[in-house]
Design a protein around this motif. Structure first.
Motif, short mmCIF file in Angstrom:
data_model
loop_
_atom_site.label_atom_id
_atom_site.label_comp_id
_atom_site.label_asym_id
_atom_site.label_seq_id
_atom_site.Cartn_x
_atom_site.Cartn_y
_atom_site.Cartn_z
N ASN A 97 -8.89 13.75 -6.02
CA ASN A 97 -8.60 13.31 -4.67
C ASN A 97 -8.62 14.43 -3.65
OD1 ASN A 97 -7.89 10.53 -5.48
ND2 ASN A 97 -6.33 11.62 -6.64
N MET A 98 -9.25 15.54 -3.95
CA MET A 98 -9.24 16.67 -3.04
C MET A 98 -10.34 16.53 -2.01
SD MET A 98 -8.42 19.75 -5.70
CE MET A 98 -8.49 20.99 -4.43
N LEU A 99 -9.95 16.54 -0.75
CA LEU A 99 -10.89 16.44 0.35
C LEU A 99 -11.19 17.85 0.84
CD1 LEU A 99 -12.12 14.00 1.85
CD2 LEU A 99 -10.34 14.29 3.56
N ASP B 26 4.75 5.61 8.07
CA ASP B 26 5.27 4.25 8.00
C ASP B 26 4.16 3.23 7.78
OD1 ASP B 26 5.82 3.75 11.62
OD2 ASP B 26 4.03 4.30 10.46
N MET B 27 3.06 3.65 7.18
CA MET B 27 1.91 2.77 6.96
C MET B 27 1.81 2.31 5.51
SD MET B 27 -0.78 4.85 9.38
CE MET B 27 -0.26 6.47 8.83
N ASN B 28 2.82 2.64 4.70
CA ASN B 28 2.83 2.29 3.29
C ASN B 28 1.64 2.86 2.52
OD1 ASN B 28 4.36 1.08 1.24
ND2 ASN B 28 3.09 -0.76 1.25
N HIS B 29 1.21 4.05 2.94
CA HIS B 29 0.09 4.72 2.26
C HIS B 29 0.56 5.31 0.96
CE1 HIS B 29 -2.44 5.39 6.17
NE2 HIS B 29 -2.56 4.18 5.69
N GLU B 30 -0.29 5.21 -0.06
CA GLU B 30 0.06 5.81 -1.35
C GLU B 30 -0.16 7.33 -1.33
OE1 GLU B 30 -1.53 1.62 -2.22
OE2 GLU B 30 -2.08 3.29 -0.93
N TYR B 48 -1.03 17.75 -2.66
CA TYR B 48 -1.18 16.35 -2.35
C TYR B 48 -0.40 15.50 -3.34
CZ TYR B 48 -4.78 16.18 -6.04
OH TYR B 48 -5.46 16.26 -7.23
N SER B 49 -0.25 14.22 -2.99
CA SER B 49 0.51 13.29 -3.83
C SER B 49 -0.20 11.94 -3.82
CB SER B 49 1.93 13.14 -3.29
OG SER B 49 2.59 12.07 -3.91
N VAL B 50 -0.33 11.34 -4.99
CA VAL B 50 -0.98 10.02 -5.08
C VAL B 50 0.05 8.90 -5.19
CG1 VAL B 50 -3.07 11.01 -6.03
CG2 VAL B 50 -1.29 10.16 -7.58
N GLY B 51 1.32 9.26 -5.12
CA GLY B 51 2.37 8.25 -5.16
C GLY B 51 3.71 8.92 -5.38
N SER B 93 -2.02 11.10 5.51
CA SER B 93 -1.80 10.04 4.54
C SER B 93 -3.00 9.10 4.51
CB SER B 93 -0.52 9.25 4.85
OG SER B 93 -0.67 8.48 6.03
N SER B 94 -3.13 8.37 3.41
CA SER B 94 -4.24 7.43 3.29
C SER B 94 -3.91 6.39 2.23
CB SER B 94 -5.54 8.15 2.92
OG SER B 94 -5.44 8.71 1.63
N PHE B 95 -4.67 5.31 2.25
CA PHE B 95 -4.57 4.33 1.18
C PHE B 95 -5.23 4.90 -0.07
CE2 PHE B 95 -2.61 0.94 3.35
CZ PHE B 95 -3.14 0.85 4.62
N SER B 96 -5.00 4.26 -1.19
CA SER B 96 -5.63 4.66 -2.43
C SER B 96 -6.98 3.96 -2.54
CB SER B 96 -4.75 4.29 -3.62
OG SER B 96 -4.56 2.90 -3.67
N GLY B 97 -7.69 4.26 -3.61
CA GLY B 97 -8.97 3.60 -3.85
C GLY B 97 -10.07 4.18 -2.99
N ARG B 98 -11.01 3.35 -2.60
CA ARG B 98 -12.21 3.81 -1.89
C ARG B 98 -11.87 4.34 -0.51
NH1 ARG B 98 -17.19 -0.13 -2.10
NH2 ARG B 98 -18.08 1.72 -1.14
#
Lengths: 111, 114
Positions: A97-99, B26-30, B48-51, B93-98
């Motif tokens: 996940n590294m950008l 506050d966007m509930n991003h993983e 970084y953190s994925v959750g 922050s961002s959503f997961s997946g694509r």
């Protein structure tokens, strides 16, 4: 060493002129994002390109993704002073996940 | 929605001091990330953190610690500040997946270490 090379680093033009900035890599992009950053603020996403050869338009901005997915360009038509800012390309060149971000093109549009 | 918020906006530290940069979304991003931006260097990923409960190192992690106890918060700790850590720090922050690479950034914290 930058994995994403952006050119030019600096660009100063008059309002109304056209310009193109570039983002290149020796690696294949899975997808590529363009961001714009204004002074004192965080980057804001402009567009994501995914498919080789893809062209996306956002008003006066045209984004192109190279056929081989190793390069991208951003073309601005009839630049306005509000286009002034730092333009960054980014991609996930590595696994996970590294950008990775390019060094940016700093654009100044003079009235 | 406030989006991604960061505090403080500016901070001056002396060499050797420690501090925590706060980030909340506050966007509930993983996904959440910390970057530093130095002139001509673009943005470089620190951690970084994925959750919640999951963190990993980025490109330049030395001298920094993170933890993620909730989805909303992702603080960055400087353990013993050094002049080389003078920079502008951005949380994203961002959503997961694509969509994980389409990131939303906070306004940044400008840190000076003397």
């Amino acid at each position: 060493t930058q994995l994403l090379e952006q050119s030019p680093q600096f660009l100063s033009i008059q309002e109304g002129e056209n310009l193109t900035v570039y983002c290149n890599s020796s690696s294949v992009f899975s997808s590529l994002q363009w961001y714009r950053q204004e002074p004192g603020e965080g980057p804001v996403l402009l567009v994501t390109v995914v498919t080789g050869g893809e062209v996306k338009k956002l008003k006066r901005l045209t984004f192109q993704f190279g056929d081989a997915r190793k390069d991208s360009s951003l073309h601005i038509t009839a630049a306005q002073t509000g286009d002034t800012g730092l333009y960054l390309c980014a991609s996930s060149l590595n696994a996970g996940n590294m950008l990775t971000f390019g060094g940016g093109t700093r654009l100044m549009v003079k009235p | 929605n406030a989006g991604v918020t960061q505090t403080p906006k500016f901070q001056v530290l002396k060499t050797g001091q420690s501090m925590t940069l706060q980030c909340a979304q506050d966007m509930n991003h993983e996904y959440m990330s910390w970057y530093r931006q130095d002139p001509g260097m673009g943005l470089r990923l620190i951690h970084y953190s994925v959750g919640a409960g999951i963190t990993d190192q980025g490109e330049v992690p030395n001298g920094y610690n993170v933890s993620r106890s909730t989805t909303e918060d992702f603080p960055l700790r400087l353990l013993s500040a050094a002049p080389s850590q003078t920079s502008v720090y951005f949380c994203a922050s961002s959503f997961s997946g694509r969509s994980s690479y389409e990131q939303y950034f906070g306004p940044g914290t400008r840190l000076t270490v003397t």
